[in-house]
Design an enzyme around this catalytic site. Structure first.
Site: not given
Lengths: 643, 254
Positions: A44-46, A332, A403, A427
């Site tokens: 993923g992004l990481a 949030r 989420h 994450e």
């Protein structure tokens, strides 16, 4: 056997710590980098950015993904944007303000030094992503546009329509492929990490299963980087992709990596409500919508009129009413709880009464339909596809859903876990968001960790603990690999031997319901104790009756799911234990016993200003709680107020 | 609110692996609700198959919100099914009627071998992008983002092309099995931006060469790709790529 939790935070003032760290870190000579092999799990992004950046430096990188290609990772679904302290809007932003907002947004449960570094790096991320061709939204003058997000009073969010995650992920993926082409990175698609191998206490490799052939293989390296995402799917229904799971992180935990704040879960306020018992996932409607959408419920309980027939003075814009200065853009956790409160009090709308309106009527009147289309077109289209209702005409109905998970494997300032040689990014680690993540900060953290932190800190580890001598390097025929591989095989066999009659999803759904009820948006001592009694029962039934048809030596999606759900069934207990022990409310962790008279979270800094790091003690032992105290030097924890 | 329950006949492609001949299996399914997504319908069918001691239908999926590009189903002969601009995971059963017969097949293309049932191998796409679908800038080297203004129309056009999710519907729908829309979307995304200019010519030549090497067919302007693309990428990008390709060939002198 207590964990040694040295966060290795550099000395000096906050704004000099990262410089200090990089200056004192040892370097690996450019010509020597190719002598080190690094395993990256997840792209993923990481993971994608880490693999690309490490490849660019000259390391040999092996990337493992369970998807058919690295471009599918769930970062792709992030909609709204990525924060940076550029202050391009001239509205008072700065590195210090981004740092402060993030610490405050996280309800003072994140580590100051890491968050400050994140804010410092944020600007480099935008520069780099523009350079690699990410098509961010622009203004007519050709410069980058920004928008506002929850928890901030400045516009610092860069975006690419409602597909910012997609565009950033594709940027990473392209950089990764460039390194594949250059021969620096090899990627292994449809390979799932099933365990971590340690030699002399250091992470030295992984065991993976080929999801197409079922083959189990061993991979040795000088360091292992986990970038395997979050564990929101423990709730079964979440906004996560269906295949997202905790397995890699949980197996690392069982090998000795501390798991930090597992109960810190983010419930996102604006998701499409559950519509049927067969629902397989929940879909997020980006937080950016709260820039122009107004959240309301009817003032009258059980008002059944269609929303457009309810006159203005009979509508309760409850976020604007309760939080006049932040209005619809409160963080949030605050928005989610306020929505739940209204629905629980009987003011909810829709067939189930578990929804509130997110209304664009006023914005469309003010700005025109075209502007709204340009800003949110794809989100509106997505909403209409799923619900069959047109949000240009009728307000959206939304309800909170799981989420993101702020908790994750504990890491020090170098992003190294309690297992030397194992680094955790994105994450999957716990470090930057405390008890609540602000919108548009996940993309920032993933790319910061991957592009700009790990390339430096992993070098220090390799220079100090790695060996360049091929004869000294751990090989896959090392006895440690024999042992772990046989355990992996035994676990698969144990699953197959159950030969039960109930599909995996049935157990997963039951676990998810239980976790949502007792460890979701509102938690109580009684509820968590009940969950801790129920989870072992579901687990026992799973191991007695799970059905896994098909052959383990071929493509077998039920076997994949069974392994992941088996881990969720153990991990869920850890989450509940963590939630039960934390006798306070902070951010996304809301214990009903600890709230103010107005129903806001009541933190207890005297007793709980620490990171809870859980240590696995063996199959029949309860995990041990370790604590990393949080010291606040730059920011004084205060009660968050968004009024 | 009580939802209507539908009974359907599914004709599903079943294939054990790349070397198996494969066959169509007919299944009668019941209790399908209109709010279910197409994949949730398959989830239910699979649950019923597992309870009956049978093997579930293998199909690829992940995000279930139309952005990861993993799902890949031919539904009644149309990639991703009947709704325009919609992936199979976002197609809902309210668009079908009680008593319908639905045929479900994997992507059909020589360049995408079947892994199992409805799952195919799309790794050829990765190899095409590896050949040049990027900007060669190392981490750490970038100047401030605002040193490089991009006119808004160019940025928007680049975004429109970059929205490709790499699902492969274009290939599956093309009578020639051409990957031109996929390749051109990336070529056009980068060619529209100043960042893409230094490698523009080499990129298009290398990516097209790899596309040909993977066994994808040529484009003969059927526009099926554009019609099924769930991100509604315009076939205009193919014209742009052709123009770039021609110019690059002429300039490279080969």
């Amino acid at each position: 056997m207590t964990l040694k939790l040295d966060a290795r935070i550099p000395d000096g003032p906050l704004h000099e710590k990262w410089d200090e760290c990089r200056f004192h870190d040892k370097l690996v000579n450019p010509a020597n980098k190719r002598k080190f092999k690094i395993i990256v799990v997840g792209a993923g992004l990481a993971g994608g950015s880490a693999a690309a950046a490490l490849g660019e430096l000259g390391y040999q990188v092996e990337v493992f993904v369970f998807h058919d290609t690295p471009r599918r990772a769930h970062s792709i679904a992030a909609q709204g944007g990525i924060n940076a302290a550029k202050n391009y809007k001239n509205d008072g932003d700065s590195i210090r303000r981004l740092f402060y907002d993030t610490i405050k947004g996280g309800d003072y449960r994140a580590r100051e030094a890491n968050v400050f570094r994140l804010a410092q790096i944020s600007n480099h991320i935008i520069d780099h992503c523009v350079a690699i061709g990410v098509p961010f939204a622009r203004e007519y003058g050709g410069l980058l546009d920004n928008r506002s997000f929850g928890g901030a009073q400045v516009s610092r969010t860069f975006y690419a329509r409602g597909q910012t995650g997609q565009q950033l992920l594709l940027g990473c993926y392209q950089s990764l492929l460039r390194q594949v082409h250059a021969g620096k990175v090899r990627f292994h698609a449809r390979k799932e990490m099933l365990d971590l191998v340690k030699v002399d206490g250091h992470a030295r490799g992984i065991i993976v299963r080929d999801l197409v052939t079922g083959e189990i293989t061993r991979h040795a390296a000088d360091a292992v980087v986990l970038a395997t995402g979050g564990y929101g799917n423990v709730f079964f229904l979440s906004t996560n992709a269906k295949n997202s799971n905790v397995t890699a992180a949980f197996r690392a935990y069982k090998r000795g990596a501390g798991f930090a704040n597992p109960c810190f879960t983010q419930i996102h306020p604006t998701c499409i409500p559950v519509s049927s018992e067969y629902q397989s996932k929940l879909t997020l409607m980006s937080e950016s919508l709260r820039n122009d959408g107004r959240v309301w419920v009817p003032k009258q309980k059980g008002d059944q009129r269609p929303p457009n027939e309810i006159p203005e003075d009979e509508r309760d814009y409850f976020l604007e009413r309760r939080y006049p200065s932040f209005g619809n853009l409160v963080p949030r956790d605050v928005a989610s709880r306020a929505i739940k409160e209204r629905c629980d009090a009987g003011y909810g709308v829709g067939a189930t009464g578990m929804a509130v309106y997110l209304d664009f009527r006023d914005a469309i009147q003010r700005l025109g339909r075209k502007v709204i289309e340009e800003r949110y077109g794809n989100l509106f289209a997505m909403y209409e596809k799923i619900t069959g209702e047109d949000p240009y005409e009728v307000p959206m109905k939304i309800y909170p859903a799981v989420h993101y998970t702020m908790g994750g494997l504990w890491v020090d300032y170098h992003l190294m876990s309690t297992i030397p040689g194992m680094f955790v990014l994105g994450e999957a680690n716990f470090s930057d968001h405390g008890a609540n993540r602000l919108g548009a900060s996940a993309l920032m953290q993933g790319l910061s960790d991957g592009f700009f932190v790990i390339p430096y800190t992993i070098g220090d580890y390799l220079a100090r603990h790695g060996t360049m001598d091929p004869k000294q390097k751990v090989q896959p025929d090392h006895p440690a690999f024999d042992e772990v591989e046989s355990e992996v095989r035994a676990r698969i066999q144990k699953l197959l031997d159950v030969k039960g009659s109930t599909p995996v999803d049935v157990f997963h759904r039951r676990l998810g319901h239980l976790m949502w009820d007792e460890c979701g948006m509102a938690r109580s001592k009684e509820g968590l104790e009940r969950a801790l009694q129920e989870i072992p029962k579901i687990r026992a039934e799973f191991w007695k009756d799970v059905a896994i048809p098909g052959d383990p030596k071929e493509f077998n999606q039920e076997l994949e799911k069974a392994g992941r759900v088996a881990d969720f069934l153990e991990f869920a207990e850890l989450m509940c234990m963590d939630a039960l022990h934390r006798n306070e409310s902070c951010g996304g962790h809301f214990r009903v016993e600890y709230q103010t008279e107005e129903g806001e979270a009541l933190r207890d800094d005297e007793n709980y200003a620490y990171v809870a790091v859980w240590e696995h003690r063996g199959p029949d032992q309860p995990p041990e709680l370790n604590k990393e105290p949080l010291v606040f030097e730059a920011v004084h924890p205060s009660t968050r107020s968004y009024k | 609110m009580e939802q209507k329950s539908m009974r359907l006949t599914l004709r599903v492609w079943r294939q054990d692996g790349p070397n198996d001949a494969g066959h169509v299996e007919t299944l009668q399914v019941d209790g399908i609700l209109e709010d279910m997504s197409f994949l949730e319908m398959l989830d239910k069918v699979n649950q019923d198959l597992i309870r009956a001691g049978k093997e579930p239908i293998a199909f690829d999926h992940d995000c279930r919100e139309g952005i990861c590009g993993t799902c890949s189903l031919m539904i009644d002969g149309v990639a991703h099914g009947p709704m325009k601009g919609t992936t199979a995971c976002q197609l809902h059963m309210r668009h079908f009627r009680d008593g319908d017969t639905i045929t479900i097949e994997p992507w059909r293309s020589g360049a995408f071998p079947v892994v199992k049932d409805l799952v195919v191998d799309r790794s050829a796409f990765d190899r095409i992008l590896q050949a040049g679908g990027y900007v060669s800038v190392n981490t750490g080297a970038a100047p401030d983002a605002h040193t490089l203004p991009v006119p808004k129309p160019d940025a928007d056009a680049a975004f429109d092309a970059a929205a490709c999710i790499g699902c492969g519907a274009c290939v599956a729908s093309c009578p020639n099995g051409s990957a031109m829309l996929f390749v051109a979307a990336k070529v056009s995304h980068l060619a529209r931006l100043p960042q893409g200019q230094p490698e523009r010519r080499k990129r298009v030549l290398d990516m097209v060469a790899q596309m040909d090497a993977e066994g994808f067919g040529a484009c003969s302007n059927h526009y099926e790709c554009e019609a099924v693309c769930p991100k509604e990428i315009s076939a205009r990008v193919i014209a742009e790529m052709n123009r770039d390709y021609l110019e690059s060939r002429l300039c490279s002198g080969s």
